[in-house]
Design a protein around this motif. Structure first.
Motif, mmCIF file in Angstrom:
data_model
loop_
_atom_site.group_PDB
_atom_site.id
_atom_site.type_symbol
_atom_site.label_atom_id
_atom_site.label_comp_id
_atom_site.label_asym_id
_atom_site.label_seq_id
_atom_site.Cartn_x
_atom_site.Cartn_y
_atom_site.Cartn_z
ATOM 1 N N ARG A 160 24.296 19.990 -4.309
ATOM 2 C CA ARG A 160 25.753 20.140 -4.303
ATOM 3 C C ARG A 160 26.217 20.913 -5.526
ATOM 4 O O ARG A 160 25.739 20.680 -6.635
ATOM 5 N N THR A 205 29.875 22.098 -7.361
ATOM 6 C CA THR A 205 31.329 21.897 -7.405
ATOM 7 C C THR A 205 31.957 22.980 -8.265
ATOM 8 O O THR A 205 31.534 23.200 -9.410
ATOM 9 N N LYS A 256 36.561 28.996 6.084
ATOM 10 C CA LYS A 256 35.201 29.243 5.583
ATOM 11 C C LYS A 256 34.586 30.391 6.355
ATOM 12 O O LYS A 256 34.651 30.438 7.583
ATOM 13 N N THR A 309 30.922 32.090 6.308
ATOM 14 C CA THR A 309 29.560 32.168 5.800
ATOM 15 C C THR A 309 29.068 33.593 5.950
ATOM 16 O O THR A 309 29.011 34.128 7.050
ATOM 17 N N ILE A 366 25.443 25.270 5.019
ATOM 18 C CA ILE A 366 26.464 25.069 3.991
ATOM 19 C C ILE A 366 27.641 24.342 4.611
ATOM 20 O O ILE A 366 28.134 24.720 5.683
ATOM 21 N N ARG A 367 28.092 23.317 3.934
ATOM 22 C CA ARG A 367 29.286 22.609 4.383
ATOM 23 C C ARG A 367 30.108 22.175 3.176
ATOM 24 O O ARG A 367 29.581 21.991 2.076
ATOM 25 N N ILE A 368 31.406 22.023 3.412
ATOM 26 C CA ILE A 368 32.313 21.585 2.351
ATOM 27 C C ILE A 368 32.337 20.063 2.355
ATOM 28 O O ILE A 368 32.767 19.440 3.324
ATOM 29 N N GLU A 390 37.210 18.959 -0.674
ATOM 30 C CA GLU A 390 38.161 19.992 -1.064
ATOM 31 C C GLU A 390 39.436 19.300 -1.541
ATOM 32 O O GLU A 390 39.893 18.326 -0.946
ATOM 33 N N THR A 444 33.615 21.371 -3.343
ATOM 34 C CA THR A 444 32.219 20.959 -3.494
ATOM 35 C C THR A 444 31.453 21.410 -2.266
ATOM 36 O O THR A 444 31.768 21.006 -1.145
ATOM 37 N N TRP A 445 30.470 22.252 -2.511
ATOM 38 C CA TRP A 445 29.611 22.731 -1.431
ATOM 39 C C TRP A 445 28.293 21.975 -1.456
ATOM 40 O O TRP A 445 27.793 21.605 -2.522
ATOM 41 N N GLU A 446 27.746 21.803 -0.269
ATOM 42 C CA GLU A 446 26.418 21.213 -0.144
ATOM 43 C C GLU A 446 25.507 22.207 0.558
ATOM 44 O O GLU A 446 25.763 22.589 1.705
ATOM 45 N N CYS A 491 30.254 30.612 -8.917
ATOM 46 C CA CYS A 491 31.500 30.769 -8.168
ATOM 47 C C CYS A 491 32.325 31.911 -8.767
ATOM 48 O O CYS A 491 32.346 32.107 -9.983
#
Length: 236
Positions: A43, A45, A80, A82, A91-93, A96, A106-108, A122
């Protein structure tokens, strides 16, 4: 993997000064080297206090400075997009948040592979009302090192192996000491009870005695055995 290590270290040393100096309005977590195992998740952030934010990119630095994902911000609506094909569906949020100071995302990144080892950072896109143009501010990056096994787990396995070897050596030494002690005790007992046998001489065989035959007096009737001339016994 050694090439990735050196690339990441050189990347930290050669980061543009503008990226480092602009972090006072943007931030990123974690700001360190993160080691993860193969096929696990990580993750990242990113947050900003910039006003009139238009969107945020997640870049990777050492593979041609590719754009991994872009979030477009339009009046509080997040879209989003990609960009990198190899990250599609990975990739998922996670979180937010829009605050009075700005935004926080925060991305995972999931199912990480060895090729995903890189420096991720970022880059926020905002409108500078003073200059009347669009600008970007980038945060310090997060180095992700993907390994086939967790270094801490590998170190733990190495420690367990050393402990096993040490215990094995100790057990072998103890058993060998017991065996040697038992042999010494038995030898002392044997030495204490031992009585050397006497040397028994065998009797010599009896030698045959030499027997001389008896001398017999042979009579010769016609032989004079006396020196006396007057003795006529030999004649008669």
């Amino acid at each position: 993997m050694k090439g990735h290590w050196w690339s990441c270290l050189l990347g930290l040393l050669c980061m543009p000064a503008g990226v480092i100096l602009s972090t006072w309005t943007v931030s990123q977590e974690p700001m360190s080297i993160s080691q993860v195992r193969l096929n696990t998740s990580m993750r990242i952030t990113c947050s900003t206090s910039l006003s009139e934010t238009m969107g945020v990119y997640l870049h990777r630095s050492f593979h041609g400075k590719n754009d991994v994902v872009f979030l477009a911000l339009d009046k509080g609506q997040v879209t989003k997009d990609t960009i990198a094909e190899n990250f599609a569906g990975r990739i998922r949020i996670v979180n937010e948040q829009q605050t009075a100071e700005g935004y926080r995302f925060t991305w995972e990144l999931s199912l990480l592979g060895l090729d995903d080892t890189d420096l991720y950072y970022c880059s926020w896109v905002y409108f500078n009302s003073e200059k009347g143009n669009q600008e970007t501010r980038s945060s310090n990056g997060t180095i992700i090192l993907v390994r086939e096994s967790d270094p801490r787990e590998q170190c733990r396995h190495n420690i367990d192996g050393l402990v096993f070897i040490a215990l094995s050596v100790t057990a072998f030494t103890a058993i060998l000491s017991l065996i040697i002690g038992a042999v010494v005790v038995r030898f002392k007992r044997f030495k204490k009870k031992f009585r050397p046998a006497r040397d028994v001489r065998r009797p010599r065989p009896n030698r045959p005695q030499h027997v001389c035959p008896h001398q017999t007096v042979q009579h010769y009737p016609y032989l004079i055995t006396s020196e006396n001339p007057l003795d006529f016994r030999g004649i008669l």
